[in-house]
Design a protein around this motif. Structure first.
Motif, mmCIF file in Angstrom:
data_model
loop_
_atom_site.group_PDB
_atom_site.id
_atom_site.type_symbol
_atom_site.label_atom_id
_atom_site.label_comp_id
_atom_site.label_asym_id
_atom_site.label_seq_id
_atom_site.Cartn_x
_atom_site.Cartn_y
_atom_site.Cartn_z
ATOM 1 N N GLN A 92 0.721 -1.262 0.001
ATOM 2 C CA GLN A 92 -0.022 -0.037 0.062
ATOM 3 C C GLN A 92 0.895 1.390 -0.064
ATOM 4 O O GLN A 92 0.356 2.235 -0.311
ATOM 5 C CB GLN A 92 -0.919 0.013 1.267
ATOM 6 C CG GLN A 92 -0.165 -0.398 2.671
ATOM 7 C CD GLN A 92 -1.154 0.088 3.712
ATOM 8 O OE1 GLN A 92 -1.882 1.032 3.578
ATOM 9 N NE2 GLN A 92 -0.839 -0.765 4.814
ATOM 10 N N TYR A 93 2.086 1.104 0.453
ATOM 11 C CA TYR A 93 3.032 2.353 0.427
ATOM 12 C C TYR A 93 3.781 2.646 -0.756
ATOM 13 O O TYR A 93 4.597 3.600 -0.871
ATOM 14 C CB TYR A 93 4.018 2.532 1.618
ATOM 15 C CG TYR A 93 3.147 2.150 3.075
ATOM 16 C CD1 TYR A 93 2.407 3.098 3.614
ATOM 17 C CD2 TYR A 93 3.269 0.797 3.604
ATOM 18 C CE1 TYR A 93 1.766 2.889 4.637
ATOM 19 C CE2 TYR A 93 2.597 0.870 4.775
ATOM 20 C CZ TYR A 93 1.852 1.983 5.486
ATOM 21 O OH TYR A 93 1.186 1.546 6.584
ATOM 22 N N ILE A 94 3.743 1.631 -1.784
ATOM 23 C CA ILE A 94 4.674 1.727 -2.901
ATOM 24 C C ILE A 94 4.086 2.424 -4.246
ATOM 25 O O ILE A 94 3.011 2.338 -4.471
ATOM 26 C CB ILE A 94 5.003 0.301 -3.329
ATOM 27 C CG1 ILE A 94 5.623 -0.729 -2.247
ATOM 28 C CG2 ILE A 94 5.982 0.243 -4.729
ATOM 29 C CD1 ILE A 94 7.013 0.168 -1.633
ATOM 30 N N THR A 95 5.033 3.300 -4.669
ATOM 31 C CA THR A 95 4.330 4.273 -5.541
ATOM 32 C C THR A 95 5.223 4.157 -6.914
ATOM 33 O O THR A 95 4.815 4.726 -7.840
ATOM 34 C CB THR A 95 4.634 5.986 -5.153
ATOM 35 O OG1 THR A 95 6.004 6.351 -4.858
ATOM 36 C CG2 THR A 95 3.723 6.002 -3.915
ATOM 37 N N GLY A 96 6.218 3.419 -6.987
ATOM 38 C CA GLY A 96 6.939 3.199 -8.107
ATOM 39 C C GLY A 96 8.181 2.313 -7.789
ATOM 40 O O GLY A 96 8.023 1.305 -6.892
ATOM 41 N N LYS A 122 16.740 -1.469 -17.989
ATOM 42 C CA LYS A 122 15.134 -1.681 -17.970
ATOM 43 C C LYS A 122 14.786 -2.785 -17.256
ATOM 44 O O LYS A 122 14.129 -3.596 -17.808
ATOM 45 C CB LYS A 122 14.812 -1.643 -19.457
ATOM 46 C CG LYS A 122 14.944 -0.247 -20.099
ATOM 47 C CD LYS A 122 14.197 -0.038 -21.198
ATOM 48 C CE LYS A 122 14.100 1.394 -22.024
ATOM 49 N NZ LYS A 122 15.501 2.067 -21.892
ATOM 50 N N ALA A 123 15.529 -3.095 -16.118
ATOM 51 C CA ALA A 123 15.255 -4.254 -15.496
ATOM 52 C C ALA A 123 13.951 -4.332 -14.531
ATOM 53 O O ALA A 123 13.413 -3.442 -14.292
ATOM 54 C CB ALA A 123 16.465 -4.625 -14.377
ATOM 55 N N THR A 124 13.465 -5.576 -14.375
ATOM 56 C CA THR A 124 12.155 -5.792 -13.505
ATOM 57 C C THR A 124 12.673 -5.755 -12.211
ATOM 58 O O THR A 124 12.079 -5.186 -11.267
ATOM 59 C CB THR A 124 11.457 -7.272 -13.964
ATOM 60 O OG1 THR A 124 11.212 -6.804 -15.399
ATOM 61 C CG2 THR A 124 10.264 -7.182 -13.062
ATOM 62 N N LEU A 173 13.417 -3.133 -7.153
ATOM 63 C CA LEU A 173 12.228 -3.792 -7.830
ATOM 64 C C LEU A 173 11.243 -2.887 -8.401
ATOM 65 O O LEU A 173 10.862 -1.850 -7.821
ATOM 66 C CB LEU A 173 11.455 -4.605 -6.698
ATOM 67 C CG LEU A 173 12.420 -5.695 -5.665
ATOM 68 C CD1 LEU A 173 11.577 -6.420 -4.591
ATOM 69 C CD2 LEU A 173 12.902 -6.657 -6.734
ATOM 70 N N GLU A 174 10.928 -3.285 -9.555
ATOM 71 C CA GLU A 174 9.624 -2.540 -10.091
ATOM 72 C C GLU A 174 8.266 -3.108 -9.395
ATOM 73 O O GLU A 174 8.410 -4.304 -9.022
ATOM 74 C CB GLU A 174 9.345 -3.054 -11.703
ATOM 75 C CG GLU A 174 10.611 -2.484 -12.381
ATOM 76 C CD GLU A 174 10.524 -0.943 -12.644
ATOM 77 O OE1 GLU A 174 9.669 -0.454 -12.517
ATOM 78 O OE2 GLU A 174 11.713 -0.480 -12.241
ATOM 79 N N PRO A 175 7.268 -2.188 -9.288
ATOM 80 C CA PRO A 175 6.108 -2.406 -8.564
ATOM 81 C C PRO A 175 5.431 -3.818 -9.010
ATOM 82 O O PRO A 175 4.675 -4.550 -8.398
ATOM 83 C CB PRO A 175 5.099 -1.428 -8.644
ATOM 84 C CG PRO A 175 6.069 -0.201 -9.225
ATOM 85 C CD PRO A 175 7.229 -0.864 -9.671
ATOM 86 N N GLN A 176 5.727 -4.244 -10.367
ATOM 87 C CA GLN A 176 4.891 -5.563 -10.804
ATOM 88 C C GLN A 176 5.434 -6.673 -10.197
ATOM 89 O O GLN A 176 4.526 -7.790 -10.209
ATOM 90 C CB GLN A 176 5.229 -5.616 -12.239
ATOM 91 C CG GLN A 176 6.615 -5.849 -12.675
ATOM 92 C CD GLN A 176 6.826 -6.231 -14.122
ATOM 93 O OE1 GLN A 176 7.148 -5.200 -14.979
ATOM 94 N NE2 GLN A 176 6.758 -7.251 -14.919
ATOM 95 N N VAL A 177 6.480 -6.710 -9.466
ATOM 96 C CA VAL A 177 6.940 -7.848 -8.758
ATOM 97 C C VAL A 177 6.060 -8.198 -7.729
ATOM 98 O O VAL A 177 5.892 -9.279 -7.241
ATOM 99 C CB VAL A 177 8.494 -7.289 -8.137
ATOM 100 C CG1 VAL A 177 8.812 -8.355 -7.110
ATOM 101 C CG2 VAL A 177 9.488 -7.305 -9.320
ATOM 102 N N LEU A 178 5.481 -7.032 -7.148
ATOM 103 C CA LEU A 178 4.435 -7.185 -5.878
ATOM 104 C C LEU A 178 3.297 -8.352 -6.417
ATOM 105 O O LEU A 178 2.606 -8.942 -5.622
ATOM 106 C CB LEU A 178 3.969 -5.993 -5.689
ATOM 107 C CG LEU A 178 4.782 -5.135 -4.880
ATOM 108 C CD1 LEU A 178 4.191 -3.679 -4.793
ATOM 109 C CD2 LEU A 178 5.132 -5.622 -3.337
#
Ligand code: GDD
Ligand code: MG
Length: 342
Positions: A92-96, A122-124, A173-178
């Motif tokens: 919930q705290y992650i913005t990028g 351009k890493a994930t 980490l990019e947010p998509q990892v979540l």
């Protein structure tokens, strides 16, 4: 930008000191381990999420009293969720793109440079890497020349290790990892999530760096991190406030209000606040908890003494852990955290 610091777990390999405190609050040169880490965060990181569980109240109390110029969020899991579960619990705290850092590492990694590398590739996910001889206690990678990681194995047998490069415990980490982590479950980032990111995205990168790296996971490395930092500061010893030192300290550190008697030598040892050491004592490779008293004429080598213990005069101890108090309820008898499934 956010940084999640993984500071939960019990720190079982650092007992008896973690019987009474959170591992991340263990003093290194008289300052909690976690403060050393927070000071390495780039300016860009304005929010730090502390993923905690065991002894959350101590961590909260410390950050209520000390200001690091960043927003500090103490995020307590209802129960330890593992290294992956704890990251998901902070979503919930992650913005990028965000950093995730193991709290028990002291190293010379430049996180701003790691961020530049991550963006260029351009890493994930980008993880920091460090070469080591015996890799079996760590996460180990197989990596291509351009830094692309093709395999990640957590704590492999020596013969199964793909290289000598280990996960140094800092990730971008990019947010998509979540999206890969199931909420509310015990999940290991290293065992369950990293392999999936490699397979599904092919954009898992490793960032090598120079300088020093120590995992402060056990008593021996807790002592060696002091030796390393003292050497870097060109000091033979460090002391806190209001100490009375009559004996000699070598490659050692004493906290506040420590008293060391006459003809006593303290070598490669760490004494917490308010320790009293008598006369004619020899301490070598010892860690002595808060409020301990060491009687005159004692000779201790490779000894860890938990808080509030009293050592009688003329005690001789070699390779011992001293803890005569009850073990806190719920404290596990083996390591949990990221070793799920063992
Ligand atoms: N919030 C939370 N919840 N934090 C946790 C939990 C949990 O359930 N379990 C562990 N942690 C924290 C620990 O406090 C530590 O800071 C970090 O996550 C890593 O856990 P450790 O238990 O210290 O793991 P390790 O040392 O065996 O291995 C890890 O670090 C190595 C480098 O030191 C792995 O990441 C390895 O791949 C890596 O090589
Ligand atoms: Mg560790």
């Amino acid at each position: 930008m956010e940084a999640i610091i993984l500071a939960g777990g019990f720190g079982t390999r650092l007992r008896p000191f973690t019987f009474t405190r959170a591992k991340s609050l263990l003093p290194i040169l008289n300052e909690p381990m976690i403060s050393h880490l927070i000071r390495t965060l780039p300016k860009k990181v304005d929010t730090v999420i502390l993923a905690v569980n065991y002894r959350r109240e101590q961590i909260e109390e410390y950050f209520n009293k000390h200001d690091f110029g960043k927003t500090i969020i103490v995020n307590e899991e209802p129960e330890p969720l593992g290294t992956g579960g704890a990251v998901k619990y902070a979503d919930q705290y992650i913005t990028g793109p965000f950093f995730t850092l193991n709290a028990d590492i002291i190293c010379s990694l430049n996180l701003a440079e790691m961020l530049r590398f991550h963006e260029k590739k351009k890493a994930t996910a980008t993880i920091s890497l460090w070469p080591i001889e015996n890799v079996s206690e760590f996460g180990v990678v197989d990596i291509k020349k351009d830094g692309n990681i093709t395999k990640f194995v957590e704590k492999p047998k020596a013969e199964d290790a793909p290289s000598d490069l280990i996960n140094a415990g800092a990730y971008l980490l990019e947010p998509q990892v979540l999206n890969y982590i199931e909420p509310g479950k015990l999940v290991s980032m290293e065992k369950q999530i990293f392999p999936q990111i490699i397979n599904n995205t092919g954009r898992f990168f490793g960032y090598k760096f120079q300088g020093h790296w120590i995992d402060v996971g056990r008593i021996s490395s807790y002592i060696s991190v002091h030796a390393l930092l003292l050497e870097k500061q060109k000091k033979t010893f460090a002391t806190g406030e209001q100490c009375t030192i009559q004996g000699t300290l070598k490659s050692s550190c004493a906290g506040n209000m420590v008293r060391i008697g006459k003809n006593t030598t303290v070598e490669s040892s760490i004494l917490f606040d308010q320790v009293t050491v008598g006369d004619n004592v020899s301490l070598d490779h010892c860690v002595i908890g808060e409020h301990c008293e060491i009687g005159d004429g004692s000779v201790l080598r490779n000894v860890a003494i938990g808080d509030n213990e009293i050592i009688e005069k003329h005690t001789k101890l070699d390779n011992a852990v001293v803890w005569n108090q009850p073990i806190p309820q719920g404290y596990p008898n083996k390591q949990i955290g990221n070793v799920i499934g063992e």
